[in-house]
Design an enzyme around this catalytic site. Sequence first.
Site, PDB file in Angstrom:
ATOM      1  N   ASN A  10       0.855  -1.188   0.000  1.00 23.09           N
ATOM      2  CA  ASN A  10       0.000   0.000   0.000  1.00 23.09           C
ATOM      3  C   ASN A  10       0.894   1.242   0.000  1.00 23.09           C
ATOM      4  O   ASN A  10       1.710   1.419   0.910  1.00 23.09           O
ATOM      5  CB  ASN A  10      -0.887  -0.065   1.247  1.00 23.09           C
ATOM      6  CG  ASN A  10      -1.801   1.142   1.371  1.00 23.09           C
ATOM      7  OD1 ASN A  10      -1.384   2.264   1.115  1.00 23.09           O
ATOM      8  ND2 ASN A  10      -3.029   0.912   1.787  1.00 23.09           N
ATOM      9  N   HIS A  13       0.878   5.983   1.903  1.00 24.26           N
ATOM     10  CA  HIS A  13       1.668   6.760   2.873  1.00 24.26           C
ATOM     11  C   HIS A  13       2.742   7.603   2.186  1.00 24.26           C
ATOM     12  O   HIS A  13       3.201   8.597   2.737  1.00 24.26           O
ATOM     13  CB  HIS A  13       2.242   5.815   3.927  1.00 24.26           C
ATOM     14  CG  HIS A  13       1.164   4.905   4.457  1.00 24.26           C
ATOM     15  ND1 HIS A  13       0.294   5.312   5.442  1.00 24.26           N
ATOM     16  CD2 HIS A  13       0.766   3.673   4.063  1.00 24.26           C
ATOM     17  CE1 HIS A  13      -0.586   4.334   5.639  1.00 24.26           C
ATOM     18  NE2 HIS A  13      -0.320   3.341   4.829  1.00 24.26           N
ATOM     19  N   HIS A  46      -5.594   3.628  -2.028  1.00 21.64           N
ATOM     20  CA  HIS A  46      -6.918   3.953  -1.485  1.00 21.64           C
ATOM     21  C   HIS A  46      -7.237   5.395  -1.860  1.00 21.64           C
ATOM     22  O   HIS A  46      -6.615   6.322  -1.344  1.00 21.64           O
ATOM     23  CB  HIS A  46      -6.886   3.780   0.044  1.00 21.64           C
ATOM     24  CG  HIS A  46      -8.213   4.026   0.715  1.00 21.64           C
ATOM     25  ND1 HIS A  46      -8.376   3.934   2.076  1.00 21.64           N
ATOM     26  CD2 HIS A  46      -9.431   4.364   0.223  1.00 21.64           C
ATOM     27  CE1 HIS A  46      -9.635   4.192   2.386  1.00 21.64           C
ATOM     28  NE2 HIS A  46     -10.290   4.466   1.280  1.00 21.64           N
ATOM     29  N   ARG A  48      -9.402   8.086  -1.247  1.00 21.04           N
ATOM     30  CA  ARG A  48     -10.423   8.445  -0.257  1.00 21.04           C
ATOM     31  C   ARG A  48     -11.294   9.565  -0.789  1.00 21.04           C
ATOM     32  O   ARG A  48     -10.849  10.376  -1.604  1.00 21.04           O
ATOM     33  CB  ARG A  48      -9.761   8.870   1.058  1.00 21.04           C
ATOM     34  CG  ARG A  48      -9.048   7.736   1.771  1.00 21.04           C
ATOM     35  CD  ARG A  48      -8.514   8.203   3.112  1.00 21.04           C
ATOM     36  NE  ARG A  48      -9.584   8.368   4.062  1.00 21.04           N
ATOM     37  CZ  ARG A  48      -9.847   7.519   5.072  1.00 21.04           C
ATOM     38  NH1 ARG A  48      -9.082   6.457   5.265  1.00 21.04           N
ATOM     39  NH2 ARG A  48     -10.846   7.750   5.875  1.00 21.04           N
ATOM     40  N   ARG A  52      -7.226  12.782   0.781  1.00 24.86           N
ATOM     41  CA  ARG A  52      -6.176  13.251   1.694  1.00 24.86           C
ATOM     42  C   ARG A  52      -4.783  12.759   1.306  1.00 24.86           C
ATOM     43  O   ARG A  52      -3.796  13.335   1.695  1.00 24.86           O
ATOM     44  CB  ARG A  52      -6.497  12.859   3.134  1.00 24.86           C
ATOM     45  CG  ARG A  52      -6.377  11.392   3.402  1.00 24.86           C
ATOM     46  CD  ARG A  52      -6.498  11.073   4.867  1.00 24.86           C
ATOM     47  NE  ARG A  52      -7.849  11.270   5.365  1.00 24.86           N
ATOM     48  CZ  ARG A  52      -8.291  10.677   6.471  1.00 24.86           C
ATOM     49  NH1 ARG A  52      -7.492   9.917   7.181  1.00 24.86           N
ATOM     50  NH2 ARG A  52      -9.528  10.869   6.879  1.00 24.86           N
ATOM     51  N   GLU A  73      -8.569   0.445  -3.496  1.00 23.21           N
ATOM     52  CA  GLU A  73      -9.331   0.449  -2.240  1.00 23.21           C
ATOM     53  C   GLU A  73     -10.297   1.625  -2.274  1.00 23.21           C
ATOM     54  O   GLU A  73      -9.900   2.741  -2.620  1.00 23.21           O
ATOM     55  CB  GLU A  73      -8.335   0.576  -1.082  1.00 23.21           C
ATOM     56  CG  GLU A  73      -8.926   0.215   0.254  1.00 23.21           C
ATOM     57  CD  GLU A  73      -7.872   0.285   1.353  1.00 23.21           C
ATOM     58  OE1 GLU A  73      -6.731  -0.188   1.152  1.00 23.21           O
ATOM     59  OE2 GLU A  73      -8.202   0.854   2.410  1.00 23.21           O
ATOM     60  N   THR A 104      -8.372   3.386   8.185  1.00 26.50           N
ATOM     61  CA  THR A 104      -9.596   2.568   8.182  1.00 26.50           C
ATOM     62  C   THR A 104      -9.721   1.864   9.534  1.00 26.50           C
ATOM     63  O   THR A 104      -8.920   0.989   9.847  1.00 26.50           O
ATOM     64  CB  THR A 104      -9.531   1.525   7.036  1.00 26.50           C
ATOM     65  OG1 THR A 104      -9.020   2.174   5.878  1.00 26.50           O
ATOM     66  CG2 THR A 104     -10.895   0.963   6.735  1.00 26.50           C
ATOM     67  N   GLU A 154     -11.073  -9.420   2.950  1.00 27.95           N
ATOM     68  CA  GLU A 154      -9.817  -9.033   3.586  1.00 27.95           C
ATOM     69  C   GLU A 154     -10.121  -8.900   5.073  1.00 27.95           C
ATOM     70  O   GLU A 154     -10.988  -8.112   5.471  1.00 27.95           O
ATOM     71  CB  GLU A 154      -9.268  -7.714   3.025  1.00 27.95           C
ATOM     72  CG  GLU A 154      -7.943  -7.354   3.710  1.00 27.95           C
ATOM     73  CD  GLU A 154      -7.151  -6.250   3.035  1.00 27.95           C
ATOM     74  OE1 GLU A 154      -7.216  -6.132   1.788  1.00 27.95           O
ATOM     75  OE2 GLU A 154      -6.475  -5.517   3.766  1.00 27.95           O
ATOM     76  N   HIS A 194      -3.688  -4.675   7.823  1.00 28.72           N
ATOM     77  CA  HIS A 194      -3.831  -3.508   8.706  1.00 28.72           C
ATOM     78  C   HIS A 194      -2.947  -3.661   9.938  1.00 28.72           C
ATOM     79  O   HIS A 194      -3.099  -4.616  10.695  1.00 28.72           O
ATOM     80  CB  HIS A 194      -5.278  -3.257   9.157  1.00 28.72           C
ATOM     81  CG  HIS A 194      -5.518  -1.791   9.391  1.00 28.72           C
ATOM     82  ND1 HIS A 194      -5.061  -1.130  10.492  1.00 28.72           N
ATOM     83  CD2 HIS A 194      -6.103  -0.852   8.613  1.00 28.72           C
ATOM     84  CE1 HIS A 194      -5.376   0.141  10.402  1.00 28.72           C
ATOM     85  NE2 HIS A 194      -6.010   0.345   9.263  1.00 28.72           N
ATOM     86  N   GLY A 195      -2.005  -2.752  10.059  1.00 27.33           N
ATOM     87  CA  GLY A 195      -1.143  -2.718  11.242  1.00 27.33           C
ATOM     88  C   GLY A 195      -0.063  -3.791  11.252  1.00 27.33           C
ATOM     89  O   GLY A 195       0.588  -3.994  12.279  1.00 27.33           O
TER      90      GLY A 195
HETATM   91  N1  PXP Z   1      -5.873  -3.127   4.117  1.00 29.24           N
HETATM   92  C1  PXP Z   1      -6.807  -2.159   4.182  1.00 29.24           C
HETATM   93  C2  PXP Z   1      -8.175  -2.490   3.711  1.00 29.24           C
HETATM   94  C3  PXP Z   1      -6.493  -0.873   4.652  1.00 29.24           C
HETATM   95  O1  PXP Z   1      -7.444   0.077   4.719  1.00 29.24           O
HETATM   96  C4  PXP Z   1      -5.172  -0.592   5.035  1.00 29.24           C
HETATM   97  C5  PXP Z   1      -4.799   0.787   5.487  1.00 29.24           C
HETATM   98  O2  PXP Z   1      -4.836   1.675   4.447  1.00 29.24           O
HETATM   99  C6  PXP Z   1      -4.229  -1.630   4.929  1.00 29.24           C
HETATM  100  C7  PXP Z   1      -4.605  -2.900   4.498  1.00 29.24           C
HETATM  101  C8  PXP Z   1      -2.796  -1.418   5.261  1.00 29.24           C
HETATM  102  O3  PXP Z   1      -2.677  -1.076   6.604  1.00 29.24           O
HETATM  103  P1  PXP Z   1      -1.290  -0.535   7.140  1.00 29.24           P
HETATM  104  O4  PXP Z   1      -1.036   0.763   6.448  1.00 29.24           O
HETATM  105  O5  PXP Z   1      -1.536  -0.385   8.609  1.00 29.24           O
HETATM  106  O6  PXP Z   1      -0.247  -1.559   6.804  1.00 29.24           O
END
Ligand code: PXP
Length: 249
Positions: A10, A13, A46, A48, A52, A73, A104, A154, A194-195
């Site tokens: 992703n 960032h 993503h 949004r 942002r 996304e 998210t 997911e 995520h995380g």
């Molecule tokens: N999967 C989804 C659906 C997300 O919304 C995000 C965050 O944008 C991620 C994965 C990746 O999460 P992280 O940036 O915490 O690795």
Amino acid sequence: MPNPILLGVNVDHVATVRQARGVRYPDPVHAALQAEMAGADGITMHLREDRRHIQDDDVERFAACTQTKLNFEMAATEEMLAIALRIKPLDVCVVPEKREELTTEGGLNVANNLNALTELCVEFNNNDIRTSLFIDPDKTQIDATAKAGAPFIELHTGAYAEAKTVSEQQHELQKIQQASTYAASLGLIVNAGHGLTRFNVAPIAAIPEVHELNIGHSLIADALFMGLQPAIKQLRQLMLEARQMPALQ
Ligand code: PXP
């Protein structure tokens, strides 16, 4: 031989850093191409509603030059549906979106929005776009996702990643393991994310039903100190080791 495990990177960032200055760099498309060279199996962007980080132009530019696949996304809105149908990514991941959230925060409530999400899945299925619904590891939501006709889920790994104690983390891991087994038994393909970081990824990557992990924030953070390609290679290696797969390169 275990099932392969894929890494989706992703790059939102990278766009966050760019938007902080309102300039043209760093470019998330550049990051996406570097990620592909480092062995990423796909790229997530993503877009949004509030724009942002990722901008429309980023998605258009990457969709035109991807060597792997774009996982677009998006929130379940008319605007995002129209964009997805225009750029035709291989995958879409539908997420809940709140303007005030930092990221998210939770999974979709598929059970409560079954009709709208079913319509969305039909639209994407008819256009050869593979839909994934981002949900918490919860049986009701898995059942609803299968009913909606999405081929993928997911699983939200945020509660696992943010657990404060070892026993809490074990408990969250078990929920993800059980949810993965259950979803696979219904024929769903299971992604997760995520995380996730290089410190907590192994137990999730070891779950045999997990097909792909989508990882962003920790990778881009590591990239500041080790470079993007080495950060991706290291993370991918940890995933393969957890899955007991030989390193591919
Ligand atoms: N999967 C989804 C659906 C997300 O919304 C995000 C965050 O944008 C991620 C994965 C990746 O999460 P992280 O940036 O915490 O690795």
